[in-house]
Structure formats: C-alpha cells, structure tokens
Enzyme design. Structure first.
Site, mmCIF file in Angstrom:
data_model
loop_
_atom_site.group_PDB
_atom_site.id
_atom_site.type_symbol
_atom_site.label_atom_id
_atom_site.label_comp_id
_atom_site.label_asym_id
_atom_site.label_seq_id
_atom_site.Cartn_x
_atom_site.Cartn_y
_atom_site.Cartn_z
ATOM 1 N N GLN A 143 0.837 -1.201 0.000
ATOM 2 C CA GLN A 143 0.000 0.000 0.000
ATOM 3 C C GLN A 143 0.871 1.249 0.000
ATOM 4 O O GLN A 143 1.065 1.880 1.034
ATOM 5 C CB GLN A 143 -0.893 -0.039 1.255
ATOM 6 C CG GLN A 143 -1.976 0.982 1.277
ATOM 7 C CD GLN A 143 -3.097 0.661 0.339
ATOM 8 O OE1 GLN A 143 -3.460 -0.486 0.152
ATOM 9 N NE2 GLN A 143 -3.662 1.679 -0.268
ATOM 10 N N PHE A 144 1.392 1.623 -1.179
ATOM 11 C CA PHE A 144 2.250 2.803 -1.262
ATOM 12 C C PHE A 144 1.504 4.073 -0.898
ATOM 13 O O PHE A 144 2.103 5.063 -0.487
ATOM 14 C CB PHE A 144 2.901 2.921 -2.648
ATOM 15 C CG PHE A 144 1.973 3.395 -3.730
ATOM 16 C CD1 PHE A 144 1.875 4.740 -4.030
ATOM 17 C CD2 PHE A 144 1.199 2.487 -4.455
ATOM 18 C CE1 PHE A 144 1.025 5.182 -5.042
ATOM 19 C CE2 PHE A 144 0.352 2.917 -5.448
ATOM 20 C CZ PHE A 144 0.253 4.272 -5.743
ATOM 21 N N THR A 145 0.179 4.074 -0.990
ATOM 22 C CA THR A 145 -0.599 5.280 -0.689
ATOM 23 C C THR A 145 -0.560 5.642 0.793
ATOM 24 O O THR A 145 -0.989 6.741 1.162
ATOM 25 C CB THR A 145 -2.061 5.137 -1.162
ATOM 26 O OG1 THR A 145 -2.667 4.032 -0.498
ATOM 27 C CG2 THR A 145 -2.129 4.954 -2.672
#
Length: 144
Positions: free
Chosen positions: A78-80
C-alpha cells in the site's frame, strides 16, 4: 514503514477477477514502505505485529495474540500510506521505489511466516480489490 492492521473475521484480495489470497479470522495488513526503511525496521515491525494482542479473551478483554487464536494474515502492499495530502491531489513521491519496497515487503511476510503464521498476499503494484469483514472494528496504525 507504515502498516494499518485491521482485525478481521475474513478478508480477501482479488486481481483481474481472480482471488489471489484469502483468510478467515486474523489481520488484514496494509503495508507501506518508505525510502529510509531498512531490514532492521522491517523486522521490528513484523515482531510488533506478530505479538499484537487485540483478540478478546474469555473476559471480553483484548488480551490474546494472533497465534493464540490461530489466526492468519493477509498482507497488501500500500504505497498510498505515504501520500502527501498537503494539496487536493495527493502525491506519492514519499513512498519507496520498488527496488527497495518489494524486498522489504517480501521480507516482512517471510518474518511472519517464520513465526508460523499463514500469510496470504496480493501482488505488489497490481490493481487489487480488497474485501474485508472488520471485527470490532479494531484498526491499529503502526509507523516505525
């Protein structure tokens, strides 16, 4: 590293209409890697989450670990979690590049498996559909 850990009754990740990973009781872990993260940070985060005690005991207190309830993990990259929200359109340059993020994502899961946990996962960088039945709800944010 950042992780959002949700206690779930069940969770699943689907890619292109095909279920990639699914668990019953356990943790849905959204895992983000930052550019300064190291193997030591990764290991520490895995240790903290593996030992987290948020399942209810016989007295209704959050006192039991994932191991004690026989739970599993679904880990989703989950880079966000590293979004810069200072404007209306988030920027994601604060997330680690795949060259660093992928090995640490894989290492995190390996450390959890070494402790005997069933670890399911999505696919790094894929467009994933994540479904979960939150239990409680109990959601804990980790940032190391």
């Amino acid at each position: 590293m950042r992780a959002v850990v949700t206690r779930v009754s069940s969770a699943a990740v689907t890619i292109d209409g095909r279920e990639e990973g699914a668990i019953g009781r356990g943790y849905l872990i959204l895992l983000g890697v930052g550019p300064e993260d190291t193997e030591a940070v990764c290991d520490k985060l895995a240790e903290k989450i593996c030992n987290l005690r948020v399942f209810e005991d016989a007295n209704g207190k959050m006192n039991l670990s994932l191991e004690q309830v026989g739970g599993a993990m679904l880990v989703v990259s989950q880079f966000t979690l590293y979004a810069d929200t200072s404007s209306r359109r988030p920027g994601f340059s604060g997330a680690a590049k795949p060259e660093l993020a992928v090995p640490l994502y894989e290492r995190f899961m390996a450390r959890c498996r070494e402790r005997g946990f069933q670890v399911e996962h999505g696919q790094f960088g894929a467009d994933m559909k994540v479904a979960s039945v939150n239990d409680g709800p109990v959601t804990i944010l980790f940032e190391l």
